[in-house]
Design an enzyme around this catalytic site. Sequence first.
Site, PDB file in Angstrom:
ATOM      1  N   TYR A 281      -9.195   6.735  32.788  1.00  0.00           N
ATOM      2  CA  TYR A 281     -10.078   5.662  32.297  1.00  0.00           C
ATOM      3  C   TYR A 281      -9.261   4.597  31.559  1.00  0.00           C
ATOM      4  O   TYR A 281      -9.315   3.409  31.890  1.00  0.00           O
ATOM      5  CB  TYR A 281     -11.168   6.233  31.374  1.00  0.00           C
ATOM      6  CG  TYR A 281     -11.896   5.160  30.606  1.00  0.00           C
ATOM      7  CD1 TYR A 281     -12.753   4.279  31.264  1.00  0.00           C
ATOM      8  CD2 TYR A 281     -11.707   4.988  29.235  1.00  0.00           C
ATOM      9  CE1 TYR A 281     -13.403   3.266  30.567  1.00  0.00           C
ATOM     10  CE2 TYR A 281     -12.355   3.987  28.534  1.00  0.00           C
ATOM     11  CZ  TYR A 281     -13.207   3.123  29.203  1.00  0.00           C
ATOM     12  OH  TYR A 281     -13.844   2.112  28.516  1.00  0.00           O
TER      13      TYR A 281
ATOM     14  N   PHE B 148     -13.849  -1.702  20.084  1.00  0.00           N
ATOM     15  CA  PHE B 148     -13.586  -0.473  19.348  1.00  0.00           C
ATOM     16  C   PHE B 148     -14.762   0.484  19.641  1.00  0.00           C
ATOM     17  O   PHE B 148     -15.023   0.736  20.811  1.00  0.00           O
ATOM     18  CB  PHE B 148     -13.239  -0.801  17.891  1.00  0.00           C
ATOM     19  CG  PHE B 148     -11.780  -1.269  17.850  1.00  0.00           C
ATOM     20  CD1 PHE B 148     -11.395  -2.464  18.460  1.00  0.00           C
ATOM     21  CD2 PHE B 148     -10.790  -0.472  17.328  1.00  0.00           C
ATOM     22  CE1 PHE B 148     -10.053  -2.845  18.531  1.00  0.00           C
ATOM     23  CE2 PHE B 148      -9.440  -0.843  17.381  1.00  0.00           C
ATOM     24  CZ  PHE B 148      -9.080  -2.026  17.982  1.00  0.00           C
TER      25      PHE B 148
ATOM     26  N   GLY C 175      -6.683  14.912  23.639  1.00  0.00           N
ATOM     27  CA  GLY C 175      -6.552  13.471  23.866  1.00  0.00           C
ATOM     28  C   GLY C 175      -7.029  12.612  22.708  1.00  0.00           C
ATOM     29  O   GLY C 175      -6.832  11.397  22.697  1.00  0.00           O
TER      30      GLY C 175
ATOM     31  N   VAL D 200     -17.867  19.121  15.236  1.00  0.00           N
ATOM     32  CA  VAL D 200     -16.870  18.165  14.732  1.00  0.00           C
ATOM     33  C   VAL D 200     -15.518  18.591  15.293  1.00  0.00           C
ATOM     34  O   VAL D 200     -15.057  19.710  15.040  1.00  0.00           O
ATOM     35  CB  VAL D 200     -16.850  18.155  13.186  1.00  0.00           C
ATOM     36  CG1 VAL D 200     -15.715  17.282  12.672  1.00  0.00           C
ATOM     37  CG2 VAL D 200     -18.188  17.690  12.633  1.00  0.00           C
TER      38      VAL D 200
HETATM   39  N1  LIG Z   1     -19.429   2.103  25.222  1.00  0.00           N
HETATM   40  C1  LIG Z   1     -18.149   2.236  24.862  1.00  0.00           C
HETATM   41  O1  LIG Z   1     -17.817   3.087  24.018  1.00  0.00           O
HETATM   42  C2  LIG Z   1     -17.099   1.312  25.411  1.00  0.00           C
HETATM   43  C3  LIG Z   1     -15.911   1.124  24.688  1.00  0.00           C
HETATM   44  C4  LIG Z   1     -14.931   0.281  25.209  1.00  0.00           C
HETATM   45  C5  LIG Z   1     -15.126  -0.350  26.445  1.00  0.00           C
HETATM   46  N2  LIG Z   1     -16.278  -0.135  27.127  1.00  0.00           N
HETATM   47  C6  LIG Z   1     -16.453  -0.795  28.431  1.00  0.00           C
HETATM   48  O2  LIG Z   1     -17.551  -1.681  28.350  1.00  0.00           O
HETATM   49  C7  LIG Z   1     -18.225  -1.737  29.604  1.00  0.00           C
HETATM   50  C8  LIG Z   1     -19.704  -1.469  29.394  1.00  0.00           C
HETATM   51  O3  LIG Z   1     -19.848  -0.207  28.769  1.00  0.00           O
HETATM   52  P1  LIG Z   1     -21.273   0.418  28.442  1.00  0.00           P
HETATM   53  O4  LIG Z   1     -21.083   1.290  27.263  1.00  0.00           O
HETATM   54  O5  LIG Z   1     -22.309  -0.641  28.420  1.00  0.00           O
HETATM   55  O6  LIG Z   1     -21.447   1.351  29.718  1.00  0.00           O
HETATM   56  P2  LIG Z   1     -22.730   1.603  30.649  1.00  0.00           P
HETATM   57  O7  LIG Z   1     -22.390   2.725  31.548  1.00  0.00           O
HETATM   58  O8  LIG Z   1     -23.956   1.700  29.830  1.00  0.00           O
HETATM   59  O9  LIG Z   1     -22.781   0.240  31.478  1.00  0.00           O
HETATM   60  C9  LIG Z   1     -21.994   0.020  32.624  1.00  0.00           C
HETATM   61  C10 LIG Z   1     -22.919  -0.439  33.723  1.00  0.00           C
HETATM   62  O10 LIG Z   1     -22.151  -0.648  34.917  1.00  0.00           O
HETATM   63  C11 LIG Z   1     -22.904  -0.136  36.013  1.00  0.00           C
HETATM   64  N3  LIG Z   1     -21.954   0.179  37.077  1.00  0.00           N
HETATM   65  C12 LIG Z   1     -21.065   1.206  37.128  1.00  0.00           C
HETATM   66  N4  LIG Z   1     -20.366   1.144  38.258  1.00  0.00           N
HETATM   67  C13 LIG Z   1     -20.795   0.040  38.938  1.00  0.00           C
HETATM   68  C14 LIG Z   1     -20.444  -0.555  40.176  1.00  0.00           C
HETATM   69  N5  LIG Z   1     -19.511  -0.028  40.961  1.00  0.00           N
HETATM   70  N6  LIG Z   1     -21.105  -1.677  40.572  1.00  0.00           N
HETATM   71  C15 LIG Z   1     -22.062  -2.205  39.778  1.00  0.00           C
HETATM   72  N7  LIG Z   1     -22.442  -1.683  38.605  1.00  0.00           N
HETATM   73  C16 LIG Z   1     -21.812  -0.578  38.187  1.00  0.00           C
HETATM   74  C17 LIG Z   1     -23.662   1.060  35.480  1.00  0.00           C
HETATM   75  O11 LIG Z   1     -24.817   1.349  36.239  1.00  0.00           O
HETATM   76  C18 LIG Z   1     -24.018   0.586  34.070  1.00  0.00           C
HETATM   77  O12 LIG Z   1     -25.269  -0.056  34.032  1.00  0.00           O
HETATM   78  C19 LIG Z   1     -17.543  -0.718  30.514  1.00  0.00           C
HETATM   79  O13 LIG Z   1     -16.621  -1.398  31.345  1.00  0.00           O
HETATM   80  C20 LIG Z   1     -16.816   0.187  29.534  1.00  0.00           C
HETATM   81  O14 LIG Z   1     -15.663   0.759  30.102  1.00  0.00           O
HETATM   82  C21 LIG Z   1     -17.288   0.664  26.627  1.00  0.00           C
HETATM   83  O1  LIG Z   2     -19.430  15.498  19.558  1.00  0.00           O
HETATM   84  C1  LIG Z   2     -18.531  14.828  19.019  1.00  0.00           C
HETATM   85  C2  LIG Z   2     -18.115  13.577  19.512  1.00  0.00           C
HETATM   86  C3  LIG Z   2     -17.082  12.917  18.854  1.00  0.00           C
HETATM   87  N1  LIG Z   2     -16.503  13.459  17.754  1.00  0.00           N
HETATM   88  C4  LIG Z   2     -15.436  12.728  17.058  1.00  0.00           C
HETATM   89  O2  LIG Z   2     -15.945  11.454  16.730  1.00  0.00           O
HETATM   90  C5  LIG Z   2     -14.926  10.454  16.819  1.00  0.00           C
HETATM   91  C6  LIG Z   2     -15.370   9.382  17.784  1.00  0.00           C
HETATM   92  O3  LIG Z   2     -15.475   9.950  19.096  1.00  0.00           O
HETATM   93  P1  LIG Z   2     -16.189   9.180  20.291  1.00  0.00           P
HETATM   94  O4  LIG Z   2     -16.168  10.090  21.468  1.00  0.00           O
HETATM   95  O5  LIG Z   2     -17.507   8.655  19.857  1.00  0.00           O
HETATM   96  O6  LIG Z   2     -15.263   7.914  20.521  1.00  0.00           O
HETATM   97  P2  LIG Z   2     -13.722   7.808  20.903  1.00  0.00           P
HETATM   98  O7  LIG Z   2     -13.041   7.063  19.804  1.00  0.00           O
HETATM   99  O8  LIG Z   2     -13.167   9.129  21.273  1.00  0.00           O
HETATM  100  O9  LIG Z   2     -13.757   6.925  22.230  1.00  0.00           O
HETATM  101  C7  LIG Z   2     -14.624   5.796  22.409  1.00  0.00           C
HETATM  102  O10 LIG Z   2     -14.048   4.604  21.934  1.00  0.00           O
HETATM  103  C8  LIG Z   2     -12.806   4.263  22.516  1.00  0.00           C
HETATM  104  C9  LIG Z   2     -12.380   2.938  21.927  1.00  0.00           C
HETATM  105  O11 LIG Z   2     -11.963   3.093  20.612  1.00  0.00           O
HETATM  106  C10 LIG Z   2     -12.906   4.192  24.041  1.00  0.00           C
HETATM  107  O12 LIG Z   2     -13.547   3.030  24.466  1.00  0.00           O
HETATM  108  C11 LIG Z   2     -13.613   5.416  24.616  1.00  0.00           C
HETATM  109  O13 LIG Z   2     -13.904   5.193  25.973  1.00  0.00           O
HETATM  110  C12 LIG Z   2     -14.911   5.673  23.892  1.00  0.00           C
HETATM  111  O14 LIG Z   2     -15.516   6.865  24.366  1.00  0.00           O
HETATM  112  C13 LIG Z   2     -13.668  11.193  17.256  1.00  0.00           C
HETATM  113  O15 LIG Z   2     -12.903  11.506  16.120  1.00  0.00           O
HETATM  114  C14 LIG Z   2     -14.190  12.478  17.894  1.00  0.00           C
HETATM  115  O16 LIG Z   2     -13.316  13.572  17.805  1.00  0.00           O
HETATM  116  C15 LIG Z   2     -16.907  14.685  17.258  1.00  0.00           C
HETATM  117  O17 LIG Z   2     -16.373  15.160  16.276  1.00  0.00           O
HETATM  118  N2  LIG Z   2     -17.909  15.334  17.907  1.00  0.00           N
END
Ligand SMILES: NC(=O)c1ccc[n+]([C@@H]2O[C@H](COP(=O)([O-])OP(=O)(O)OC[C@H]3O[C@@H](n4cnc5c(N)ncnc54)[C@H](O)[C@@H]3O)[C@@H](O)[C@H]2O)c1
Ligand SMILES: O=c1ccn([C@@H]2O[C@H](COP(=O)(O)OP(=O)(O)O[C@H]3O[C@H](CO)[C@H](O)[C@H](O)[C@H]3O)[C@@H](O)[C@H]2O)c(=O)[nH]1
Length: 336
Positions: A149, A178, A294, A217
């Site tokens: 990812y 973030f 990770g 946690v």
């Molecule tokens: N939520 C997070 O923690 C987080 C953090 C950092 C970056 N991002 C990025 O932000 C973006 C949006 O995240 P989100 O949390 O809203 O996720 P989400 O899964 O709620 O939204 C993503 C959307 O993309 C659509 N989608 C997936 N594959 C597709 C495809 N091939 N064609 C068209 N549509 C498709 C899904 O149906 C969904 O509605 C993503 O690119 C994600 O990687 C999210």
């Molecule tokens: O059930 C849970 C889930 C999470 N955590 C902890 O909570 C913190 C936040 O975890 P999240 O899974 O909510 O978020 P991450 O920081 O691991 O990752 C998220 O934020 C990142 C950006 O900072 C990336 O975008 C990633 O894709 C997205 O999942 C971490 O310390 C994790 O260990 C727990 O203790 N228990």
Amino acid sequence: MNILVTGGTGYIGSHTCITLIENKMNPIILDNLSNSKVEVLKRIETLTGKEPVFYQGDVTDPECLKQIFTCHKIDAVIHFAGLKAVGESVKMPLDYYQTNVTGTLTLLQAMKNAKVNCLLFSSTATVYGDPETVPLTELSPTGNTTNPYGSSKFMVEKILIDLSKTQDDLSLVILRYFNPVGAHSSGLIGEDPTGIPNNLMPYITQVAVGKRDKLTVFGNDYDTIDGTGVRDYIHVCDLAEGHVAALKALMYNKGLHVYNLGTGQGTSVLEMINAFIKTTNINIPYTVAERRQGDIATCFASTDKAFKELNWRAKRTIEDMTRDSWNWQSKNPDGF
Ligand SMILES: NC(=O)c1ccc[n+]([C@@H]2O[C@H](COP(=O)([O-])OP(=O)(O)OC[C@H]3O[C@@H](n4cnc5c(N)ncnc54)[C@H](O)[C@@H]3O)[C@@H](O)[C@H]2O)c1
Ligand SMILES: O=c1ccn([C@@H]2O[C@H](COP(=O)(O)OP(=O)(O)O[C@H]3O[C@H](CO)[C@H](O)[C@H](O)[C@H]3O)[C@@H](O)[C@H]2O)c(=O)[nH]1
């Protein structure tokens, strides 16, 4: 202004569509509904008086993109569509590279054909890997990603950097999010994870609503304030406003631009649990387990660049985040 919003029915995309409409912009959504529900469109209409134009289709499908660019004069694209579960990406790397990398390449080619020059791309703080120092600035080292990812997002960043060197009429914006949490204050839209949530906040709210017994946690032996992981949680509505600020500032500002979208504030897992209990008066039982593979100890943003250049700064507090997350979850125990 017509803004193509890929992934616009998803969590961050749907909140951003509301903010776009509130700023008199016209979102046109492309989403394959693989991780979202079409019901969100009616809720956006309830909140804004306008239901966005919606195409159910895939961002890896050039014909579908061509149709959209032919039917609408698109001024800019916000590209949210993608797969985002870190653990799943380890098991299904091809799907992640196909959607996140090939999907973006297909979109960029379609934009080129249609002479659309402005793109905002959803990247992630994960591209910074395990940071040596915090706060993370946009110049902190990137690329030491630990899963497909994160690598897929880093690859797209590289592609955008290369592309920006070939054409000087492009405006390409990389937004590194973030940890997005929270929901629209109405409780009508919010995060709707399928299955067991990976992320902390939806897990907490599902415990609170009785869908899960207790939170696990992941580790309390990190070098942090209380031993648990520290992250920069940002309210999804602040994030949405960050996108509109970036559009306004950069649509006609050529080149490649990178911004952190965070609050600059680190919060530990235990601090977040306690903030949730304080806001909602609901106890969150938890047990401490091993560290999650990770995971890193600490990650939070420097927000100076976004403030200086976009005049944007997150306004909402941890209390706002916990309150709005709970408001959404309690009103929609089973999501949309
Ligand atoms: N939520 C997070 O923690 C987080 C953090 C950092 C970056 N991002 C990025 O932000 C973006 C949006 O995240 P989100 O949390 O809203 O996720 P989400 O899964 O709620 O939204 C993503 C959307 O993309 C659509 N989608 C997936 N594959 C597709 C495809 N091939 N064609 C068209 N549509 C498709 C899904 O149906 C969904 O509605 C993503 O690119 C994600 O990687 C999210
Ligand atoms: O059930 C849970 C889930 C999470 N955590 C902890 O909570 C913190 C936040 O975890 P999240 O899974 O909510 O978020 P991450 O920081 O691991 O990752 C998220 O934020 C990142 C950006 O900072 C990336 O975008 C990633 O894709 C997205 O999942 C971490 O310390 C994790 O260990 C727990 O203790 N228990």
